[in-house]
Design an enzyme around this catalytic site. Structure first.
Site, mmCIF file in Angstrom:
data_model
loop_
_atom_site.group_PDB
_atom_site.id
_atom_site.type_symbol
_atom_site.label_atom_id
_atom_site.label_comp_id
_atom_site.label_asym_id
_atom_site.label_seq_id
_atom_site.Cartn_x
_atom_site.Cartn_y
_atom_site.Cartn_z
ATOM 1 N N THR A 76 0.843 -1.209 0.000
ATOM 2 C CA THR A 76 0.000 0.000 0.000
ATOM 3 C C THR A 76 0.874 1.252 0.000
ATOM 4 O O THR A 76 0.618 2.208 -0.738
ATOM 5 C CB THR A 76 -0.934 -0.001 1.239
ATOM 6 O OG1 THR A 76 -1.732 -1.185 1.185
ATOM 7 C CG2 THR A 76 -1.826 1.214 1.277
ATOM 8 N N ASN A 151 -5.751 -9.152 -7.721
ATOM 9 C CA ASN A 151 -5.885 -9.913 -6.482
ATOM 10 C C ASN A 151 -7.200 -10.690 -6.381
ATOM 11 O O ASN A 151 -7.262 -11.712 -5.724
ATOM 12 C CB ASN A 151 -5.750 -8.976 -5.270
ATOM 13 C CG ASN A 151 -6.554 -7.717 -5.411
ATOM 14 O OD1 ASN A 151 -6.409 -6.974 -6.385
ATOM 15 N ND2 ASN A 151 -7.417 -7.447 -4.463
ATOM 16 N N SER A 199 5.114 -6.541 -1.922
ATOM 17 C CA SER A 199 4.858 -6.653 -0.494
ATOM 18 C C SER A 199 5.276 -8.031 0.015
ATOM 19 O O SER A 199 4.886 -9.052 -0.553
ATOM 20 C CB SER A 199 3.361 -6.437 -0.261
ATOM 21 O OG SER A 199 3.037 -6.652 1.084
ATOM 22 N N ALA A 200 6.045 -8.045 1.106
ATOM 23 C CA ALA A 200 6.646 -9.302 1.586
ATOM 24 C C ALA A 200 5.636 -10.350 2.034
ATOM 25 O O ALA A 200 5.819 -11.536 1.782
ATOM 26 C CB ALA A 200 7.597 -8.992 2.743
ATOM 27 N N HIS A 201 4.553 -9.901 2.702
ATOM 28 C CA HIS A 201 3.653 -10.922 3.285
ATOM 29 C C HIS A 201 2.876 -11.703 2.230
ATOM 30 O O HIS A 201 2.228 -12.695 2.550
ATOM 31 C CB HIS A 201 2.717 -10.308 4.333
ATOM 32 C CG HIS A 201 1.592 -9.477 3.787
ATOM 33 N ND1 HIS A 201 0.310 -9.960 3.691
ATOM 34 C CD2 HIS A 201 1.554 -8.205 3.320
ATOM 35 C CE1 HIS A 201 -0.474 -8.998 3.200
ATOM 36 N NE2 HIS A 201 0.256 -7.931 2.969
ATOM 37 N N CYS A 323 -19.244 -7.351 2.100
ATOM 38 C CA CYS A 323 -20.518 -7.281 2.814
ATOM 39 C C CYS A 323 -20.468 -6.106 3.789
ATOM 40 O O CYS A 323 -19.553 -6.007 4.583
ATOM 41 C CB CYS A 323 -20.677 -8.577 3.592
ATOM 42 S SG CYS A 323 -22.352 -8.928 4.039
HETATM 43 N N1 PLP Z 1 -1.904 -4.305 -4.268
HETATM 44 C C1 PLP Z 1 -2.482 -5.505 -4.443
HETATM 45 C C2 PLP Z 1 -2.731 -6.001 -5.810
HETATM 46 C C3 PLP Z 1 -2.843 -6.288 -3.344
HETATM 47 O O1 PLP Z 1 -3.419 -7.483 -3.527
HETATM 48 C C4 PLP Z 1 -2.593 -5.778 -2.046
HETATM 49 C C5 PLP Z 1 -3.002 -6.536 -0.860
HETATM 50 O O2 PLP Z 1 -3.925 -7.332 -0.897
HETATM 51 C C6 PLP Z 1 -1.964 -4.532 -1.922
HETATM 52 C C7 PLP Z 1 -1.642 -3.828 -3.046
HETATM 53 C C8 PLP Z 1 -1.635 -3.970 -0.576
HETATM 54 O O3 PLP Z 1 -0.539 -4.641 -0.029
HETATM 55 P P1 PLP Z 1 -0.192 -4.557 1.543
HETATM 56 O O4 PLP Z 1 -1.128 -5.483 2.223
HETATM 57 O O5 PLP Z 1 1.219 -4.992 1.647
HETATM 58 O O6 PLP Z 1 -0.372 -3.152 1.930
#
Ligand code: PLP
Length: 374
Positions: A76, A151, A199-201, A323
């Site tokens: 993010t 996503n 993003s690492a997680h 929801c």
């Molecule tokens: N961009 C995409 C395509 C994502 O799927 C996500 C998280 O689901 C993010 C950005 C945000 O990542 P973070 O959770 O590391 O802030």
């Protein structure tokens, strides 16, 4: 009563942390915990780890120089950084309607400041239509930002072609590759992108750490002011433990990327073939998709209800609709691909990982068949 074993099939939301990454992380929390900016020798290991992490990540994504990797707190933040840098009064930013909120909401903020946000057309699979990019670019366009893989529905964009069209007009290109890095091969040089968020997680690293790739020579203003960390662009004492863990998790995934893809695709085939046996009326979105990102839309069903029934069976999935307290709303992604509401409301997302098993696919399919046919 024996507790049911959890089946985790929501890996697009987050992943389990790698043991290698965890061990690396703990070393830097308990032993080499020095501030990397300090001059004494105790800080040397931390400083070295910072350099090494940049090198590992640059290598994993095909970047030319380690200095092209800037550490952030998450995907993010990487997305916000880019949009806040380019989203100025009078400028135009072009993006897609299926981006994550981490792009769409900063775009809304930029709009309030006088920046024009132009939205690309996508087809029913969520693929960006190249003609719409050609026609939206004008002399005020300062950035094109299109995600590598979605996503919710897993659609992989032709980033190389989108970047080529964008560059032919001399405009920089950013991609949110949060769902793609560590899961499909990514090479920033062959894709020819100027900026990339990760993003690492999402790739078995810790939460609260991410990075932004910035091609050498490209512009980027500072995002957090203070000290001189991250080449003076993002101040704040570096989270070395999380940074090295992110690098090791990515390295581990990239070393086995083809193996993992094969394993996940096989699981996906098993799951889909077992669902077909159930003779359920569902649509599967997408053509060119992220392995293991399975968006299933069941006609005249409620995705939230399916999710909660699966939860009772210790199976974690996600929905394609959000929801609120009173109504179930169709997500912006499913709206953008114009999925018929009778299917959209019954959408769930199953996202698999290298850790899932064939047995788990059987259990998921069995449970869905039972829930949906009732
Ligand atoms: N961009 C995409 C395509 C994502 O799927 C996500 C998280 O689901 C993010 C950005 C945000 O990542 P973070 O959770 O590391 O802030």
């Amino acid at each position: 009563m024996e507790k049911k074993r959890l089946i985790y099939a929501d890996n697009a939301a987050t992943t389990r942390m790698s043991h290698v990454a965890f061990e690396e992380m703990s070393k830097f929390m308990f032993d080499s915990y020095a501030n990397a900016s300090q001059p004494y020798s105790f800080a040397r290991t931390a400083k070295k780890a910072l350099l090494e992490s940049r090198e590992i990540i640059a290598d994993c994504i095909g970047a030319s120089h380690p200095e092209e990797i800037l550490f952030t707190s998450c995907g993010t933040e990487s997305d916000n950084w880019i949009i806040s840098h380019f989203g100025i009064d009078g400028a135009n930013i072009i993006t897609s309607p299926i981006e994550h909120k981490a792009i769409l909401n900063p775009c809304k903020k930029a709009k309030e400041k006088g920046c024009n946000i132009k939205v690309l057309s996508v087809n029913s699979f969520g693929e960006v239509e190249f003609d719409s990019l050609q026609s939206l670019i004008d002399d005020k366009t300062v950035l094109v930002s299109v995600m590598t893989a979605n996503n919710e529905i897993g659609t992989i964009q032709d980033i190389e072609k989108l970047a080529r069209i964008t560059h032919s007009k001399g405009i920089p290109f950013h991609t949110d590759a949060v769902q793609a890095v560590g899961h499909i091969p990514i090479n920033v040089n062959s894709l020819d992108v100027d900026y990339l968020s990760a993003s690492a997680h999402k790739f078995n690293g810790p939460k609260g750490i991410g990075f932004l790739y910035k091609k050498s020579g490209q512009n980027l203003g500072s995002y957090v002011c203070g000290g001189t960390q991250e080449f003076g662009l993002r101040a704040g004492t570096e989270n070395i433990a999380a940074i090295i863990a992110m690098a090791k998790a990515l390295q581990e995934n990239c070393a086995k990327i083809e193996h993992n893809i094969r394993h996940i695709k096989k699981l996906e085939e098993t799951l889909l073939s077992l669902l077909k046996i159930g003779n359920l009326d569902f649509k599967r979105n997408g053509v060119n998709q992220l392995p293991g990102n399975i968006s299933l839309s069941f006609k005249d069903k409620n995705g939230e209800a399916i999710l909660h029934r699966l939860d009772l069976m210790s199976i974690c999935v996600s929905t394609g609709s959000a929801c609120d307290s009173n109504t179930t709303q169709i997500s912006h992604v499913l709206k953008a691909i114009k999925l018929d509401p009778s299917y959209a409301l019954g959408t769930i997302r199953i996202s698999l990982s290298k850790d899932n098993t064939e047995e788990e696919m059987k259990a998921i399919a069995f449970s869905i068949n039972k829930i949906v046919s009732n």
